[in-house]
Design a protein around this motif. Structure first.
Motif, PDB file in Angstrom:
ATOM      1  N   PRO A 109       6.289  -1.768 -25.833  1.00  0.00           N
ATOM      2  CA  PRO A 109       4.913  -1.879 -25.330  1.00  0.00           C
ATOM      3  C   PRO A 109       4.662  -0.957 -24.131  1.00  0.00           C
ATOM      4  O   PRO A 109       3.567  -0.404 -23.990  1.00  0.00           O
ATOM      5  CB  PRO A 109       4.805  -3.348 -24.921  1.00  0.00           C
ATOM      6  CG  PRO A 109       5.861  -4.054 -25.706  1.00  0.00           C
ATOM      7  CD  PRO A 109       6.978  -3.078 -25.851  1.00  0.00           C
ATOM      8  N   TYR A 110       5.671  -0.766 -23.288  1.00  0.00           N
ATOM      9  CA  TYR A 110       5.495   0.106 -22.117  1.00  0.00           C
ATOM     10  C   TYR A 110       5.450   1.575 -22.528  1.00  0.00           C
ATOM     11  O   TYR A 110       4.757   2.371 -21.902  1.00  0.00           O
ATOM     12  CB  TYR A 110       6.632  -0.097 -21.124  1.00  0.00           C
ATOM     13  CG  TYR A 110       6.619  -1.438 -20.445  1.00  0.00           C
ATOM     14  CD1 TYR A 110       5.943  -1.616 -19.251  1.00  0.00           C
ATOM     15  CD2 TYR A 110       7.283  -2.514 -21.006  1.00  0.00           C
ATOM     16  CE1 TYR A 110       5.945  -2.852 -18.629  1.00  0.00           C
ATOM     17  CE2 TYR A 110       7.289  -3.745 -20.389  1.00  0.00           C
ATOM     18  CZ  TYR A 110       6.616  -3.900 -19.198  1.00  0.00           C
ATOM     19  OH  TYR A 110       6.614  -5.126 -18.582  1.00  0.00           O
ATOM     20  N   GLU A 111       6.215   1.942 -23.567  1.00  0.00           N
ATOM     21  CA  GLU A 111       6.160   3.338 -24.034  1.00  0.00           C
ATOM     22  C   GLU A 111       4.742   3.654 -24.490  1.00  0.00           C
ATOM     23  O   GLU A 111       4.176   4.693 -24.157  1.00  0.00           O
ATOM     24  CB  GLU A 111       7.152   3.559 -25.180  1.00  0.00           C
ATOM     25  CG  GLU A 111       8.584   3.538 -24.708  1.00  0.00           C
ATOM     26  CD  GLU A 111       9.596   3.433 -25.848  1.00  0.00           C
ATOM     27  OE1 GLU A 111      10.780   3.576 -25.569  1.00  0.00           O
ATOM     28  OE2 GLU A 111       9.194   3.180 -27.011  1.00  0.00           O
ATOM     29  N   PRO A 135       5.482  -6.084  -4.702  1.00  0.00           N
ATOM     30  CA  PRO A 135       5.001  -7.466  -4.796  1.00  0.00           C
ATOM     31  C   PRO A 135       3.467  -7.541  -4.918  1.00  0.00           C
ATOM     32  O   PRO A 135       2.742  -6.704  -4.371  1.00  0.00           O
ATOM     33  CB  PRO A 135       5.502  -8.085  -3.489  1.00  0.00           C
ATOM     34  CG  PRO A 135       6.751  -7.308  -3.190  1.00  0.00           C
ATOM     35  CD  PRO A 135       6.456  -5.905  -3.602  1.00  0.00           C
ATOM     36  N   ASN A 136       3.002  -8.580  -5.627  1.00  0.00           N
ATOM     37  CA  ASN A 136       1.589  -8.669  -6.037  1.00  0.00           C
ATOM     38  C   ASN A 136       0.574  -8.510  -4.909  1.00  0.00           C
ATOM     39  O   ASN A 136      -0.455  -7.852  -5.073  1.00  0.00           O
ATOM     40  CB  ASN A 136       1.340 -10.030  -6.705  1.00  0.00           C
ATOM     41  CG  ASN A 136       2.219 -10.250  -7.912  1.00  0.00           C
ATOM     42  OD1 ASN A 136       2.792  -9.314  -8.439  1.00  0.00           O
ATOM     43  ND2 ASN A 136       2.323 -11.494  -8.359  1.00  0.00           N
ATOM     44  N   SER A 137       0.840  -9.131  -3.759  1.00  0.00           N
ATOM     45  CA  SER A 137      -0.174  -9.129  -2.698  1.00  0.00           C
ATOM     46  C   SER A 137      -0.387  -7.730  -2.111  1.00  0.00           C
ATOM     47  O   SER A 137      -1.365  -7.515  -1.401  1.00  0.00           O
ATOM     48  CB  SER A 137       0.222 -10.097  -1.580  1.00  0.00           C
ATOM     49  OG  SER A 137       1.447  -9.661  -1.008  1.00  0.00           O
ATOM     50  N   PHE A 154       9.146   5.768  -3.487  1.00  0.00           N
ATOM     51  CA  PHE A 154       9.014   5.070  -2.204  1.00  0.00           C
ATOM     52  C   PHE A 154       9.280   3.585  -2.379  1.00  0.00           C
ATOM     53  O   PHE A 154       8.767   2.951  -3.298  1.00  0.00           O
ATOM     54  CB  PHE A 154       7.605   5.275  -1.623  1.00  0.00           C
ATOM     55  CG  PHE A 154       7.300   4.330  -0.502  1.00  0.00           C
ATOM     56  CD1 PHE A 154       8.120   4.266   0.630  1.00  0.00           C
ATOM     57  CD2 PHE A 154       6.200   3.474  -0.563  1.00  0.00           C
ATOM     58  CE1 PHE A 154       7.860   3.367   1.666  1.00  0.00           C
ATOM     59  CE2 PHE A 154       5.932   2.577   0.465  1.00  0.00           C
ATOM     60  CZ  PHE A 154       6.763   2.516   1.584  1.00  0.00           C
ATOM     61  N   ASP A 155      10.095   3.031  -1.473  1.00  0.00           N
ATOM     62  CA  ASP A 155      10.300   1.589  -1.376  1.00  0.00           C
ATOM     63  C   ASP A 155      10.557   1.300   0.091  1.00  0.00           C
ATOM     64  O   ASP A 155      11.233   2.081   0.771  1.00  0.00           O
ATOM     65  CB  ASP A 155      11.514   1.156  -2.227  1.00  0.00           C
ATOM     66  CG  ASP A 155      11.553  -0.351  -2.476  1.00  0.00           C
ATOM     67  OD1 ASP A 155      11.426  -0.762  -3.643  1.00  0.00           O
ATOM     68  OD2 ASP A 155      11.703  -1.110  -1.498  1.00  0.00           O
ATOM     69  N   THR A 156      10.004   0.201   0.593  1.00  0.00           N
ATOM     70  CA  THR A 156      10.238  -0.142   2.003  1.00  0.00           C
ATOM     71  C   THR A 156      11.718  -0.464   2.249  1.00  0.00           C
ATOM     72  O   THR A 156      12.174  -0.385   3.384  1.00  0.00           O
ATOM     73  CB  THR A 156       9.367  -1.349   2.421  1.00  0.00           C
ATOM     74  OG1 THR A 156       9.388  -2.304   1.356  1.00  0.00           O
ATOM     75  CG2 THR A 156       7.943  -0.932   2.708  1.00  0.00           C
TER      76      THR A 156
HETATM   77  N1  NAD Z   1       3.824  -5.740 -16.715  1.00  0.00           N
HETATM   78  C1  NAD Z   1       4.813  -6.630 -16.845  1.00  0.00           C
HETATM   79  O1  NAD Z   1       5.013  -7.209 -17.897  1.00  0.00           O
HETATM   80  C2  NAD Z   1       5.687  -6.897 -15.642  1.00  0.00           C
HETATM   81  C3  NAD Z   1       7.001  -7.323 -15.793  1.00  0.00           C
HETATM   82  C4  NAD Z   1       7.765  -7.515 -14.636  1.00  0.00           C
HETATM   83  C5  NAD Z   1       7.199  -7.302 -13.387  1.00  0.00           C
HETATM   84  N2  NAD Z   1       5.889  -6.907 -13.281  1.00  0.00           N
HETATM   85  C6  NAD Z   1       5.241  -6.701 -11.984  1.00  0.00           C
HETATM   86  O2  NAD Z   1       5.843  -5.588 -11.340  1.00  0.00           O
HETATM   87  C7  NAD Z   1       5.836  -5.803  -9.940  1.00  0.00           C
HETATM   88  C8  NAD Z   1       7.242  -5.654  -9.407  1.00  0.00           C
HETATM   89  O3  NAD Z   1       8.081  -6.622 -10.022  1.00  0.00           O
HETATM   90  P1  NAD Z   1       9.675  -6.497  -9.961  1.00  0.00           P
HETATM   91  O4  NAD Z   1      10.204  -7.515 -10.900  1.00  0.00           O
HETATM   92  O5  NAD Z   1      10.090  -5.081 -10.139  1.00  0.00           O
HETATM   93  O6  NAD Z   1       9.933  -6.987  -8.464  1.00  0.00           O
HETATM   94  P2  NAD Z   1      11.149  -6.623  -7.488  1.00  0.00           P
HETATM   95  O7  NAD Z   1      11.166  -7.658  -6.439  1.00  0.00           O
HETATM   96  O8  NAD Z   1      12.387  -6.378  -8.284  1.00  0.00           O
HETATM   97  O9  NAD Z   1      10.711  -5.216  -6.864  1.00  0.00           O
HETATM   98  C9  NAD Z   1       9.692  -5.054  -5.917  1.00  0.00           C
HETATM   99  C10 NAD Z   1      10.071  -3.870  -5.036  1.00  0.00           C
HETATM  100  O10 NAD Z   1       8.971  -3.564  -4.163  1.00  0.00           O
HETATM  101  C11 NAD Z   1       9.522  -3.220  -2.903  1.00  0.00           C
HETATM  102  N3  NAD Z   1       8.495  -3.335  -1.865  1.00  0.00           N
HETATM  103  C12 NAD Z   1       8.154  -4.413  -1.112  1.00  0.00           C
HETATM  104  N4  NAD Z   1       7.135  -4.101  -0.279  1.00  0.00           N
HETATM  105  C13 NAD Z   1       6.836  -2.794  -0.510  1.00  0.00           C
HETATM  106  C14 NAD Z   1       5.865  -1.897   0.036  1.00  0.00           C
HETATM  107  N5  NAD Z   1       5.011  -2.281   1.003  1.00  0.00           N
HETATM  108  N6  NAD Z   1       5.829  -0.641  -0.430  1.00  0.00           N
HETATM  109  C15 NAD Z   1       6.701  -0.240  -1.385  1.00  0.00           C
HETATM  110  N7  NAD Z   1       7.629  -1.042  -1.943  1.00  0.00           N
HETATM  111  C16 NAD Z   1       7.687  -2.311  -1.523  1.00  0.00           C
HETATM  112  C17 NAD Z   1      10.716  -4.151  -2.737  1.00  0.00           C
HETATM  113  O11 NAD Z   1      11.613  -3.668  -1.752  1.00  0.00           O
HETATM  114  C18 NAD Z   1      11.289  -4.141  -4.144  1.00  0.00           C
HETATM  115  O12 NAD Z   1      12.264  -3.118  -4.325  1.00  0.00           O
HETATM  116  C19 NAD Z   1       5.228  -7.197  -9.722  1.00  0.00           C
HETATM  117  O13 NAD Z   1       3.867  -7.077  -9.411  1.00  0.00           O
HETATM  118  C20 NAD Z   1       5.401  -7.879 -11.061  1.00  0.00           C
HETATM  119  O14 NAD Z   1       4.392  -8.858 -11.317  1.00  0.00           O
HETATM  120  C21 NAD Z   1       5.167  -6.694 -14.393  1.00  0.00           C
END
Ligand code: NAD
Length: 367
Positions: A325-327, A86-88, A47-49
């Motif tokens: 680390p993710y594996e 996104p974080n929020s 799922f992605d918006t």
């Molecule tokens: N653990 C780590 O080391 C690490 C590394 C990179 C990113 N992250 C985290 O992963 C998350 C995503 O980062 P990213 O780089 O993939 O960002 P990104 O912007 O590439 O992807 C975010 C996706 O979420 C989608 N989205 C927005 N609102 C949504 C909703 N209501 N429901 C479903 N999907 C929605 C967007 O369309 C987009 O495709 C962030 O929280 C980021 O902090 C963590």
């Protein structure tokens, strides 16, 4: 019955079914490649918006079905939801999945404020579901070796830690949600600081905070976008109102004190990450590079220990690859679900990391 429940010898034969909410770069680059290579899990919903993005990711990995909402995703036959939006939105999507009776792996930061983090933890408790935050640096071999040395008491009581993660030009997605405080919660302190502060609290078993100081700054320099950032189809947002650098100092009961520095944009020659830990008997130094950035060194011997003045090089199996680390994180989460492991201590660390970040932002005058 949940696919991952204990079923004696059949346990290994029943793959856990995973749904993913948010199909951005971290999912395309890391989570999906790791998950599709595992025989013990099956992707059972995406799922992605951004519908075009969802279709593109589904096609790229030959996975589906593509769902139209978080509720639609949770109605699929699932055991686990990965939240990577996104974080929020981490709190709302994680809580929806937990309330649907599913286990959740949520990307970091856990939440953008302490109230959301506490609500996520309370929901996991109430629903008796596992909730883990994706903090992959705990699984790096040098960090594991350091944690083990500390847990075995080889450094004695930990008194002080200095840590930093500095990028020369590493703003992730300038002009997207990453630099919009409303959606990201904050800038580099939230993004990179979460990793370092999580390690600090984990390695010292969550000491009580006594006082915190912090400065945040914003660079308006041009061309600071991370070279490895690949825009997705998602529409950029207008706001760029988060900090690109932060430094802080905190004193905890123990006593234990902590200095950190994080930056997306600064005049270092190379991207680098360091941790320096001072105990009553020993000193440890990690020099490495966390994250996805290719700009910098990941040394072959990233951890050095001095115990009673003697240099010890603990056996660390080379430098971590971006994916390693993710594996290990997925191994840990999936094994923990199958073994009904208590994830509470790690969840408590994640909540306290959000609280500490809140304290640092308040100390910096950003309320
Ligand atoms: N653990 C780590 O080391 C690490 C590394 C990179 C990113 N992250 C985290 O992963 C998350 C995503 O980062 P990213 O780089 O993939 O960002 P990104 O912007 O590439 O992807 C975010 C996706 O979420 C989608 N989205 C927005 N609102 C949504 C909703 N209501 N429901 C479903 N999907 C929605 C967007 O369309 C987009 O495709 C962030 O929280 C980021 O902090 C963590």
């Amino acid at each position: 019955m949940m696919a991952g429940a204990h079923t004696g010898n059949q346990q290994e034969e029943v793959p856990l079914r995973i749904g993913i909410a948010g199909l951005g770069r971290i999912v395309e680059r890391i989570h999906l490649p790791v998950l599709v290579s595992r025989p013990d899990v099956r992707i059972a919903g995406l799922f992605d918006t951004d519908e075009e993005r969802a279709d593109a990711v589904a096609r790229l990995f030959g996975q589906g079905p593509v769902c139209t909402s978080i509720d639609d995703l949770c109605r699929q036959d699932l055991d686990i939801v990965l939240v990577a939006c996104p974080n929020s939105l981490h709190a709302a999507l994680s809580i929806a999945a937990l309330d649907a009776g599913l286990h959740v792996l949520c990307e970091k930061p856990m939440a953008t404020n302490i109230a959301d983090a506490e609500l996520m933890r309370a929901t996991a408790r109430r629903q008796q579901r596992r909730l883990m935050i994706a903090l992959p640096n705990r699984f790096r071999p040098e960090v594991r070796a350091l944690q083990q040395a500390i847990a075995e008491g080889r450094l004695g009581a930990i008194r002080s830690m200095r840590c930093g993660w500095l990028r020369r030009a590493g703003v992730p997605g300038a002009g997207t949600w990453f630099t919009d405080r409303r959606q990201a919660g904050g800038g580099v302190l939230t993004d990179l600081g979460t990793h370092l502060l999580d390690l600090a609290l984990w390695l010292t078993e969550r000491p009580e905070l006594l006082t915190a100081l912090c400065v945040v700054e914003r660079s308006d320099a041009a061309n600071t976008e991370a070279s490895w950032y690949r825009p997705t189809a998602a529409a950029p947002t207008a706001e760029q109102d988060v900090e690109t650098g932060a430094r802080g100092f905190a004193i905890f009961a123990g006593p234990f004190d902590l200095f950190f520095e994080v930056s997306w944009v600064c005049a270092v020659p190379n991207d680098a990450t360091y941790l320096r830990v001072l105990g009553e008997r020993g000193y440890a130094e990690i020099e490495t590079l966390f994250g996805l950035s290719p700009a910098g060194d990941r040394p072959a011997h990233p951890l050095r220990l001095w115990i009673d003045g003697q240099l010890v090089l603990p056996p660390v199996q080379g430098a971590a690859s971006t994916r390693q680390p993710y594996e290990h994180l997925w191994d840990y989460f999936i094994d923990g679900i199958r073994d009904a492991r208590d994830f509470t201590p790690w969840l408590d660390d994640a909540v306290e990391t959000v609280r500490l970040i809140d304290h640092f932002y308040q100390a910096a005058g950003r309320v």
